[in-house]
Write a protein that holds these residues in place. Structure first.
Motif, PDB file in Angstrom:
ATOM      1  N   LYS A   1       0.735  -1.167   0.049  1.00  0.00           N
ATOM      2  CA  LYS A   1      -0.076   0.143  -0.046  1.00  0.00           C
ATOM      3  C   LYS A   1       0.865   1.105  -0.176  1.00  0.00           C
ATOM      4  N   VAL A   2       2.042   1.069   0.139  1.00  0.00           N
ATOM      5  CA  VAL A   2       2.885   2.406   0.227  1.00  0.00           C
ATOM      6  C   VAL A   2       4.192   2.210  -0.788  1.00  0.00           C
ATOM      7  N   THR A   3       3.939   2.716  -1.832  1.00  0.00           N
ATOM      8  CA  THR A   3       4.948   2.687  -2.658  1.00  0.00           C
ATOM      9  C   THR A   3       5.539   3.895  -3.165  1.00  0.00           C
ATOM     10  N   PRO A   4       6.736   4.160  -3.503  1.00  0.00           N
ATOM     11  CA  PRO A   4       7.543   5.263  -3.475  1.00  0.00           C
ATOM     12  C   PRO A   4       7.200   5.997  -4.887  1.00  0.00           C
ATOM     13  N   ARG A   5       7.541   7.339  -4.711  1.00  0.00           N
ATOM     14  CA  ARG A   5       7.378   8.017  -5.912  1.00  0.00           C
ATOM     15  C   ARG A   5       8.550   9.035  -5.949  1.00  0.00           C
ATOM     16  N   LEU A   6       9.596   9.048  -6.917  1.00  0.00           N
ATOM     17  CA  LEU A   6      10.877   9.638  -6.973  1.00  0.00           C
ATOM     18  C   LEU A   6      10.673  10.928  -7.378  1.00  0.00           C
ATOM     19  N   VAL A   7      11.149  11.993  -6.644  1.00  0.00           N
ATOM     20  CA  VAL A   7      11.083  13.406  -7.012  1.00  0.00           C
ATOM     21  C   VAL A   7      12.088  13.802  -7.739  1.00  0.00           C
ATOM     22  N   VAL A   8      11.743  14.139  -9.182  1.00  0.00           N
ATOM     23  CA  VAL A   8      12.891  14.415 -10.375  1.00  0.00           C
ATOM     24  C   VAL A   8      13.557  15.609  -9.800  1.00  0.00           C
ATOM     25  N   LYS A   9      12.843  16.635  -9.607  1.00  0.00           N
ATOM     26  CA  LYS A   9      13.375  18.051  -8.819  1.00  0.00           C
ATOM     27  C   LYS A   9      14.711  17.903  -7.881  1.00  0.00           C
ATOM     28  N   SER A  10      14.384  16.783  -6.918  1.00  0.00           N
ATOM     29  CA  SER A  10      15.614  16.556  -6.171  1.00  0.00           C
ATOM     30  C   SER A  10      16.655  15.825  -6.769  1.00  0.00           C
TER      31      SER A  10
ATOM     32  N   ARG B   1       7.230   5.338 -10.286  1.00  0.00           N
ATOM     33  CA  ARG B   1       6.530   6.377 -10.270  1.00  0.00           C
ATOM     34  C   ARG B   1       7.472   7.621 -10.031  1.00  0.00           C
ATOM     35  N   PHE B   2       7.128   8.597 -10.511  1.00  0.00           N
ATOM     36  CA  PHE B   2       8.040  10.001 -10.521  1.00  0.00           C
ATOM     37  C   PHE B   2       6.950  11.117 -10.118  1.00  0.00           C
ATOM     38  N   MET B   3       7.419  12.065  -9.339  1.00  0.00           N
ATOM     39  CA  MET B   3       6.857  13.395  -9.474  1.00  0.00           C
ATOM     40  C   MET B   3       7.904  14.592 -10.187  1.00  0.00           C
ATOM     41  N   VAL B   4       7.328  14.978 -11.175  1.00  0.00           N
ATOM     42  CA  VAL B   4       8.236  15.978 -11.863  1.00  0.00           C
ATOM     43  C   VAL B   4       7.828  17.192 -11.982  1.00  0.00           C
ATOM     44  N   PHE B   5       8.593  18.301 -11.380  1.00  0.00           N
ATOM     45  CA  PHE B   5       8.163  19.784 -11.255  1.00  0.00           C
ATOM     46  C   PHE B   5       8.417  20.696 -12.248  1.00  0.00           C
ATOM     47  N   HIS B   6       9.355  19.987 -13.324  1.00  0.00           N
ATOM     48  CA  HIS B   6       9.786  21.044 -14.521  1.00  0.00           C
ATOM     49  C   HIS B   6       9.425  20.223 -15.824  1.00  0.00           C
ATOM     50  N   LEU B   7       8.613  20.997 -16.815  1.00  0.00           N
ATOM     51  CA  LEU B   7       8.026  20.350 -17.870  1.00  0.00           C
ATOM     52  C   LEU B   7       9.121  19.640 -18.915  1.00  0.00           C
ATOM     53  N   PRO B   8      10.430  20.270 -18.858  1.00  0.00           N
ATOM     54  CA  PRO B   8      11.490  19.849 -19.766  1.00  0.00           C
ATOM     55  C   PRO B   8      11.979  18.361 -19.245  1.00  0.00           C
ATOM     56  N   HIS B   9      11.651  18.024 -18.001  1.00  0.00           N
ATOM     57  CA  HIS B   9      12.284  16.879 -17.360  1.00  0.00           C
ATOM     58  C   HIS B   9      11.364  15.747 -17.781  1.00  0.00           C
ATOM     59  N   VAL B  10      10.233  16.037 -18.194  1.00  0.00           N
ATOM     60  CA  VAL B  10       9.159  14.998 -18.525  1.00  0.00           C
ATOM     61  C   VAL B  10       9.698  14.150 -19.591  1.00  0.00           C
ATOM     62  N   PRO B  11      10.083  14.575 -20.824  1.00  0.00           N
ATOM     63  CA  PRO B  11      10.544  13.822 -21.851  1.00  0.00           C
ATOM     64  C   PRO B  11      11.955  13.040 -21.510  1.00  0.00           C
ATOM     65  N   LEU B  12      12.752  13.550 -20.605  1.00  0.00           N
ATOM     66  CA  LEU B  12      14.054  13.065 -19.901  1.00  0.00           C
ATOM     67  C   LEU B  12      13.649  11.641 -19.339  1.00  0.00           C
ATOM     68  N   VAL B  13      12.620  11.781 -18.410  1.00  0.00           N
ATOM     69  CA  VAL B  13      12.007  10.687 -17.547  1.00  0.00           C
ATOM     70  C   VAL B  13      11.622   9.397 -18.549  1.00  0.00           C
ATOM     71  N   LEU B  14      10.839  10.051 -19.364  1.00  0.00           N
ATOM     72  CA  LEU B  14      10.125   8.936 -20.357  1.00  0.00           C
ATOM     73  C   LEU B  14      10.825   8.586 -21.104  1.00  0.00           C
ATOM     74  N   ASN B  15      11.981   9.060 -21.778  1.00  0.00           N
ATOM     75  CA  ASN B  15      13.042   8.345 -22.619  1.00  0.00           C
ATOM     76  C   ASN B  15      13.743   7.441 -21.722  1.00  0.00           C
ATOM     77  N   ALA B  16      14.280   7.812 -20.596  1.00  0.00           N
ATOM     78  CA  ALA B  16      15.013   6.734 -19.604  1.00  0.00           C
ATOM     79  C   ALA B  16      13.972   5.449 -19.162  1.00  0.00           C
ATOM     80  N   PHE B  17      12.766   5.843 -18.838  1.00  0.00           N
ATOM     81  CA  PHE B  17      11.695   5.112 -18.332  1.00  0.00           C
ATOM     82  C   PHE B  17      10.503   5.056 -19.001  1.00  0.00           C
ATOM     83  N   PRO B  18      10.379   4.195 -20.259  1.00  0.00           N
ATOM     84  CA  PRO B  18       9.197   4.320 -21.098  1.00  0.00           C
ATOM     85  C   PRO B  18       7.942   3.943 -20.331  1.00  0.00           C
ATOM     86  N   ASN B  19       7.902   3.220 -18.940  1.00  0.00           N
ATOM     87  CA  ASN B  19       6.628   2.712 -18.460  1.00  0.00           C
ATOM     88  C   ASN B  19       6.426   3.740 -17.207  1.00  0.00           C
ATOM     89  N   ALA B  20       6.961   5.106 -17.063  1.00  0.00           N
ATOM     90  CA  ALA B  20       6.934   5.644 -15.957  1.00  0.00           C
ATOM     91  C   ALA B  20       5.572   6.316 -15.719  1.00  0.00           C
TER      92      ALA B  20
END
Length: 106
Positions: free
Chosen positions: A43-52, A70-89
């Protein structure tokens, strides 16, 4: 300043880095990840904060250790970087994004 940070500072000065530098204490990181894993349940799964965690390689290391996509992204340009590295993000935007910014992404 503690001896630990004095040693880090001395090492940086000796290396003569002139640019901002990310230093990872592998032992402390692994100890923190082990502690985090102890607190995880189905019931408790992590969500990594990309800003940090602004390093994709560091994110990959943590994702592999925690088996997390699972990720929390605060800056729109980071979204494609995360999706490129983790397609199932599973990405949660960490702040409201202007409609035009989201439209430009899609």
């Amino acid at each position: 300043m503690s001896d630990y940070f004095k040693q880090l500072n001395a090492a940086l000065l000796q290396a003569n880095f002139a640019l901002p530098t990310l230093i990872i204490d592998q032992t402390r990181l692994d100890a923190n990840l082990a502690q985090a894993k102890k607190m995880l349940t189905p019931k408790v799964t992590p969500r990594l904060v990309v800003k940090s965690l602004g390093s994709i390689e560091l994110l990959k290391y943590i994702v592999n250790d925690l088996n997390c996509t699972r990720f929390m992204v605060f800056h729109l340009p980071h979204v494609p970087l995360v999706l490129n590295a983790f397609p199932n993000a599973d990405i949660l935007l960490g702040k409201p994004m202007p409609v035009r910014a989201v439209q430009s992404f899609y």
